[in-house]
Scaffold this motif. Sequence first.
Motif, PDB file in Angstrom:
ATOM      1  N   LEU A  70     -15.489 -59.405 -84.001  1.00  0.00           N
ATOM      2  CA  LEU A  70     -15.407 -58.937 -82.613  1.00  0.00           C
ATOM      3  C   LEU A  70     -15.834 -60.031 -81.651  1.00  0.00           C
ATOM      4  N   THR A  71     -15.146 -60.104 -80.508  1.00  0.00           N
ATOM      5  CA  THR A  71     -15.523 -61.131 -79.526  1.00  0.00           C
ATOM      6  C   THR A  71     -16.872 -60.799 -78.888  1.00  0.00           C
ATOM      7  N   ARG A  72     -17.175 -59.502 -78.826  1.00  0.00           N
ATOM      8  CA  ARG A  72     -18.446 -59.102 -78.217  1.00  0.00           C
ATOM      9  C   ARG A  72     -19.028 -57.954 -79.044  1.00  0.00           C
ATOM     10  N   VAL A  73     -20.221 -58.129 -79.539  1.00  0.00           N
ATOM     11  CA  VAL A  73     -20.854 -57.084 -80.333  1.00  0.00           C
ATOM     12  C   VAL A  73     -21.770 -56.283 -79.404  1.00  0.00           C
ATOM     13  N   PRO A  74     -21.592 -54.961 -79.329  1.00  0.00           N
ATOM     14  CA  PRO A  74     -22.379 -54.184 -78.366  1.00  0.00           C
ATOM     15  C   PRO A  74     -23.874 -54.216 -78.696  1.00  0.00           C
ATOM     16  N   ASP A  75     -24.695 -54.123 -77.641  1.00  0.00           N
ATOM     17  CA  ASP A  75     -26.136 -54.135 -77.899  1.00  0.00           C
ATOM     18  C   ASP A  75     -26.669 -52.749 -78.255  1.00  0.00           C
ATOM     19  N   VAL A  76     -25.849 -51.715 -78.013  1.00  0.00           N
ATOM     20  CA  VAL A  76     -26.275 -50.355 -78.380  1.00  0.00           C
ATOM     21  C   VAL A  76     -25.517 -49.956 -79.639  1.00  0.00           C
ATOM     22  N   GLU A  77     -26.260 -49.611 -80.671  1.00  0.00           N
ATOM     23  CA  GLU A  77     -25.591 -49.304 -81.931  1.00  0.00           C
ATOM     24  C   GLU A  77     -25.349 -47.807 -82.046  1.00  0.00           C
ATOM     25  N   ASP A  78     -24.270 -47.312 -81.416  1.00  0.00           N
ATOM     26  CA  ASP A  78     -23.983 -45.891 -81.607  1.00  0.00           C
ATOM     27  C   ASP A  78     -22.637 -45.695 -82.291  1.00  0.00           C
ATOM     28  N   GLY A  79     -22.270 -46.660 -83.100  1.00  0.00           N
ATOM     29  CA  GLY A  79     -21.074 -46.504 -83.929  1.00  0.00           C
ATOM     30  C   GLY A  79     -19.784 -46.884 -83.227  1.00  0.00           C
ATOM     31  N   ARG A  80     -19.841 -47.273 -81.968  1.00  0.00           N
ATOM     32  CA  ARG A  80     -18.622 -47.612 -81.242  1.00  0.00           C
ATOM     33  C   ARG A  80     -18.754 -48.983 -80.596  1.00  0.00           C
ATOM     34  N   ARG A 106     -14.040 -51.993 -75.077  1.00  0.00           N
ATOM     35  CA  ARG A 106     -13.052 -51.939 -76.144  1.00  0.00           C
ATOM     36  C   ARG A 106     -13.429 -52.938 -77.223  1.00  0.00           C
ATOM     37  N   ALA A 107     -12.972 -52.613 -78.427  1.00  0.00           N
ATOM     38  CA  ALA A 107     -13.239 -53.516 -79.536  1.00  0.00           C
ATOM     39  C   ALA A 107     -12.218 -54.635 -79.443  1.00  0.00           C
ATOM     40  N   ASP A 111      -9.019 -63.386 -82.634  1.00  0.00           N
ATOM     41  CA  ASP A 111      -7.709 -63.805 -83.152  1.00  0.00           C
ATOM     42  C   ASP A 111      -7.817 -64.332 -84.576  1.00  0.00           C
ATOM     43  N   THR A 112      -8.975 -64.962 -84.882  1.00  0.00           N
ATOM     44  CA  THR A 112      -9.145 -65.545 -86.218  1.00  0.00           C
ATOM     45  C   THR A 112      -9.279 -64.461 -87.290  1.00  0.00           C
ATOM     46  N   ALA A 113      -9.715 -63.264 -86.881  1.00  0.00           N
ATOM     47  CA  ALA A 113      -9.941 -62.197 -87.868  1.00  0.00           C
ATOM     48  C   ALA A 113      -8.794 -61.203 -87.940  1.00  0.00           C
ATOM     49  N   ARG A 114      -7.963 -61.208 -86.880  1.00  0.00           N
ATOM     50  CA  ARG A 114      -6.937 -60.154 -86.763  1.00  0.00           C
ATOM     51  C   ARG A 114      -5.995 -60.070 -87.987  1.00  0.00           C
ATOM     52  N   PRO A 115      -5.416 -61.197 -88.445  1.00  0.00           N
ATOM     53  CA  PRO A 115      -4.481 -61.063 -89.583  1.00  0.00           C
ATOM     54  C   PRO A 115      -5.141 -60.453 -90.821  1.00  0.00           C
ATOM     55  N   ASP A 116      -6.367 -60.895 -91.127  1.00  0.00           N
ATOM     56  CA  ASP A 116      -7.056 -60.357 -92.309  1.00  0.00           C
ATOM     57  C   ASP A 116      -7.367 -58.874 -92.137  1.00  0.00           C
TER      58      ASP A 116
END
Length: 317
Positions: A70-80, A106-107, A111-116
Motif C-alpha cells: 500500500l502507498t499509505r498504511v493507515p494509522d488506525v488499525e480497524d481492518g480497513r 482508499r487502499a 504499482d510494484t505490488a499490483r501484478p502479484d
Amino acid sequence: MVSKEHISLVEETEIVRMLTIRPGTDLSMPEVRSKAIEILEAGGVIYLPRSGFELSEREQELISNTSNILTRVPDVEDGRPTIIFDPAHGRIKKYHYVHVKGKMMRAQVKDTARPDLEVILSRYSKWGENVITQLFPSYKLALDRKRTTYRPISRSSTQSLHIDSSYGYPTQGRSMLRIFTNINPANQPRIWQLGEPFEPFVRRFLPAVRISKPSWVSSILAHLGMIDGTKTKYDQYIATLRSLGIRDKEYQQTAPRKIMEFPAGSSWIALTDLVLHGAMGGQHSLDQTFYLPADAMNDSSCSPLRILERLTGEALI
Ligand SMILES: [Fe+2]
C-alpha cells in the motif's frame, strides 16, 4: 456433537451451528454435500481447518509488510481499507473509497505490488468458486461470482455484530454466499464473533423499520451503470435492519454470541446475510462473494428474502 469419519457437526448451544470438514475430505461425497447444504441454509458456518489455499514463499514475503503493497498504511488499525478485486476483469478496483474514522480513504495499491496481488486474488477467486461448486453443485448454474476482497490491515477493535448487506450493490433478493480464508503469514488467527440466527434478529428489529420508496438517486446510479441495479424493498429492509442492529448499544452488549478463532490456513463459508457476525481481530484475510438466488437454494424458505417476506407479509422484490 455428531461425529463421522470426515465431518463433525458441532451444535453450539443454539447460537450457531458449525460443520467442520476434516482436512483431506473429498468435498463431493454425498454425505458431506448434504450435511453442508443443510447447515449453510440453516444459517450455520462450514469450517475447513486446512482448506488448501496457499501462498508461495515469495507471496508471503510480499504481504508480510503492508508497506510493500500500500502507498499509505493507515494509522488506525480497524481492518480497513480493503483491497477489492473484480474477477470478471481480473483487476484490482482503483477507486474503492471507505470511511476510516471520519476520513475518506482508499487502499492505493503500489504499482510494484499490483501484478502479484492480482495473481493471488485471481487464483483465490477461482479456488473459492471451485470449493463452493464442489460442495454445493446444485448452486452452480445460479451463482453469480462477485468481488474478491483482501483485508491487509490489522483489526484491533471489535466490529459490531451485523448481517451483511451489499450497500451500493443491490442483491435484489439474492443472498450473499461468501468463502473466507485466513492467509496470515505470521500464523495469527482471524477472530470472529458469531451471533444469533437471522429470524430472531429480524423479529427484534422489524417493528422499528421504516421503508421509503426506492430513491431516484439509486435508479439514476443504476441507469448509469455505477451500481448493479436498483435497490428493491428487500435491499432496503436488509440495509435498515443491519444499521438498526449496529446502532443498538444494548443489543451489541447483550446479544448471544460465540467467539471463533480461525487459524491461518483455514477457510469458512456462510450466507453472511443470514448469520450475525463481526470481526474481532486478525490481519490478512481473503474472501470471495457470490450472490445466490433464493430459488436456487435447496430450501428457499430458509433464505433471508423468504423469511422477510413471511414476517412482513409483503412481496419484497
Ligand atoms: Fe460482514
